[in-house]
Design a protein around this motif. Sequence first.
Motif, PDB file in Angstrom:
ATOM      1  N   PHE A  98      36.593  49.544  47.243  1.00 44.26           N
ATOM      2  CA  PHE A  98      37.316  49.147  48.458  1.00 44.26           C
ATOM      3  C   PHE A  98      36.630  47.986  49.153  1.00 44.26           C
ATOM      4  O   PHE A  98      37.277  47.014  49.554  1.00 44.26           O
ATOM      5  CB  PHE A  98      37.417  50.336  49.407  1.00 44.26           C
ATOM      6  N   TRP A  99      35.303  48.051  49.277  1.00 40.24           N
ATOM      7  CA  TRP A  99      34.582  46.993  49.968  1.00 40.24           C
ATOM      8  C   TRP A  99      34.546  45.717  49.132  1.00 40.24           C
ATOM      9  O   TRP A  99      34.558  44.604  49.677  1.00 40.24           O
ATOM     10  CB  TRP A  99      33.165  47.457  50.291  1.00 40.24           C
ATOM     11  N   GLY A 100      34.532  45.865  47.806  1.00 38.80           N
ATOM     12  CA  GLY A 100      34.632  44.678  46.968  1.00 38.80           C
ATOM     13  C   GLY A 100      35.981  44.001  47.107  1.00 38.80           C
ATOM     14  O   GLY A 100      36.064  42.769  47.182  1.00 38.80           O
ATOM     15  N   LEU A 101      37.050  44.802  47.177  1.00 36.65           N
ATOM     16  CA  LEU A 101      38.390  44.248  47.373  1.00 36.65           C
ATOM     17  C   LEU A 101      38.520  43.618  48.750  1.00 36.65           C
ATOM     18  O   LEU A 101      39.127  42.543  48.906  1.00 36.65           O
ATOM     19  CB  LEU A 101      39.435  45.344  47.206  1.00 36.65           C
ATOM     20  N   PHE A 102      37.946  44.256  49.755  1.00 33.66           N
ATOM     21  CA  PHE A 102      37.982  43.711  51.106  1.00 33.66           C
ATOM     22  C   PHE A 102      37.314  42.345  51.154  1.00 33.66           C
ATOM     23  O   PHE A 102      37.837  41.390  51.749  1.00 33.66           O
ATOM     24  CB  PHE A 102      37.301  44.677  52.074  1.00 33.66           C
ATOM     25  N   ALA A 103      36.139  42.236  50.517  1.00 36.23           N
ATOM     26  CA  ALA A 103      35.426  40.954  50.489  1.00 36.23           C
ATOM     27  C   ALA A 103      36.234  39.913  49.725  1.00 36.23           C
ATOM     28  O   ALA A 103      36.305  38.741  50.139  1.00 36.23           O
ATOM     29  CB  ALA A 103      34.050  41.140  49.852  1.00 36.23           C
ATOM     30  N   TYR A 104      36.845  40.322  48.617  1.00 38.48           N
ATOM     31  CA  TYR A 104      37.667  39.397  47.824  1.00 38.48           C
ATOM     32  C   TYR A 104      38.823  38.846  48.654  1.00 38.48           C
ATOM     33  O   TYR A 104      39.068  37.632  48.671  1.00 38.48           O
ATOM     34  CB  TYR A 104      38.183  40.135  46.593  1.00 38.48           C
ATOM     35  N   GLN A 105      39.518  39.724  49.349  1.00 33.51           N
ATOM     36  CA  GLN A 105      40.648  39.282  50.172  1.00 33.51           C
ATOM     37  C   GLN A 105      40.179  38.413  51.339  1.00 33.51           C
ATOM     38  O   GLN A 105      40.835  37.429  51.704  1.00 33.51           O
ATOM     39  CB  GLN A 105      41.408  40.508  50.706  1.00 33.51           C
ATOM     40  N   TYR A 106      39.058  38.766  51.922  1.00 31.57           N
ATOM     41  CA  TYR A 106      38.539  38.020  53.074  1.00 31.57           C
ATOM     42  C   TYR A 106      38.135  36.602  52.668  1.00 31.57           C
ATOM     43  O   TYR A 106      38.498  35.626  53.332  1.00 31.57           O
ATOM     44  CB  TYR A 106      37.353  38.758  53.665  1.00 31.57           C
ATOM     45  N   PHE A 107      37.385  36.503  51.576  1.00 30.13           N
ATOM     46  CA  PHE A 107      36.897  35.191  51.164  1.00 30.13           C
ATOM     47  C   PHE A 107      38.010  34.294  50.620  1.00 30.13           C
ATOM     48  O   PHE A 107      37.875  33.076  50.617  1.00 30.13           O
ATOM     49  CB  PHE A 107      35.801  35.337  50.109  1.00 30.13           C
ATOM     50  N   GLN A 108      39.103  34.910  50.162  1.00 34.17           N
ATOM     51  CA  GLN A 108      40.182  34.121  49.595  1.00 34.17           C
ATOM     52  C   GLN A 108      41.272  33.790  50.610  1.00 34.17           C
ATOM     53  O   GLN A 108      42.109  32.925  50.363  1.00 34.17           O
ATOM     54  CB  GLN A 108      40.805  34.863  48.404  1.00 34.17           C
ATOM     55  N   ALA A 109      41.267  34.469  51.757  1.00 34.55           N
ATOM     56  CA  ALA A 109      42.323  34.266  52.747  1.00 34.55           C
ATOM     57  C   ALA A 109      42.311  32.826  53.264  1.00 34.55           C
ATOM     58  O   ALA A 109      41.254  32.271  53.570  1.00 34.55           O
ATOM     59  CB  ALA A 109      42.144  35.241  53.908  1.00 34.55           C
ATOM     60  N   PRO A 110      43.495  32.213  53.379  1.00 34.37           N
ATOM     61  CA  PRO A 110      43.568  30.815  53.856  1.00 34.37           C
ATOM     62  C   PRO A 110      43.020  30.633  55.264  1.00 34.37           C
ATOM     63  O   PRO A 110      42.479  29.575  55.591  1.00 34.37           O
ATOM     64  CB  PRO A 110      45.065  30.507  53.790  1.00 34.37           C
ATOM     65  N   ASP A 111      43.169  31.654  56.115  1.00 32.38           N
ATOM     66  CA  ASP A 111      42.691  31.528  57.491  1.00 32.38           C
ATOM     67  C   ASP A 111      41.240  31.981  57.636  1.00 32.38           C
ATOM     68  O   ASP A 111      40.733  32.083  58.749  1.00 32.38           O
ATOM     69  CB  ASP A 111      43.589  32.333  58.437  1.00 32.38           C
ATOM     70  N   ARG A 112      40.580  32.284  56.512  1.00 34.31           N
ATOM     71  CA  ARG A 112      39.159  32.664  56.540  1.00 34.31           C
ATOM     72  C   ARG A 112      38.349  31.581  55.817  1.00 34.31           C
ATOM     73  O   ARG A 112      38.350  30.431  56.227  1.00 34.31           O
ATOM     74  CB  ARG A 112      38.979  34.037  55.888  1.00 34.31           C
ATOM     75  N   LEU A 113      37.679  31.947  54.756  1.00 40.21           N
ATOM     76  CA  LEU A 113      36.860  30.971  54.040  1.00 40.21           C
ATOM     77  C   LEU A 113      37.662  30.174  53.026  1.00 40.21           C
ATOM     78  O   LEU A 113      37.229  29.111  52.596  1.00 40.21           O
ATOM     79  CB  LEU A 113      35.694  31.684  53.333  1.00 40.21           C
ATOM     80  N   ASN A 114      38.807  30.725  52.600  1.00 39.47           N
ATOM     81  CA  ASN A 114      39.712  30.018  51.695  1.00 39.47           C
ATOM     82  C   ASN A 114      39.008  29.581  50.404  1.00 39.47           C
ATOM     83  O   ASN A 114      39.163  28.454  49.939  1.00 39.47           O
ATOM     84  CB  ASN A 114      40.333  28.799  52.392  1.00 39.47           C
TER      85      ASN A 114
END
Length: 224
Positions: A51-67
């Motif tokens: 779950f935390w790996g998926l959360f980090a993956y989504q966070y780092f890939q989000a356009p409004d985050r680190l993209n």
Amino acid sequence: MFETAIKLTELPWATVLTLAAGYCGYFVAHVGARSHHQTADVVFGTLAFGFWGLFAYQYFQAPDRLNLGPVPASVSGFAVSIGLGGAWSGFGRRWFDRFLRRIGVTLRDDCPSAWAALGRDPNVVMTQLTVKLSCGDIYLTDDLSRFKDMPNGPCTFGGAGDMIMFVTHVCYADSEVFEGVDMSAAEKLGYEATYIPKEQIARVEFRQTRRASLLRRANWRRIM
């Protein structure tokens, strides 16, 4: 099993990442202490870290985050899962057990036996080991630190109850005096390791001490 692996590769990438990173995190968190785990422990442990790996993956890939791109985001997800597993193994489990005991929830831990509890705390270091065999002989390792860099050193407690040790002294059943083991060939051939099956072990005694904390070893207190 091969067909199952093929089916897993057909799943969405986020699902594959969750399972792969989650299992890596679970493996690191419980390395050396998984022999008593059931299927449910593996499945839900994998999902918990995944779950935390998926959360980090989504966070780092989000356009409004680190993209970040999919590859850096995936590597970050793996790193988070494995890092959390290492943190749980290093101090998280120990702190959580203390917390449960302090608030009165339980005084038990998850170890199936006292043998399995040996080596569970990475801050506890064994300094001396004595093993009495069923035949009456006693094996001694007077200073375990001498063998810390050896393969299987300084000693190994097997999951089946067997063990490996580097014997420095022996007290035979018909004697009360420990005799030193000849180690003259150690410099050329290496130290001799002794394997002891579970059936031959009558008693195990050891001395241990607590390793200095990371803060103390780094002298951070002086800096602060």
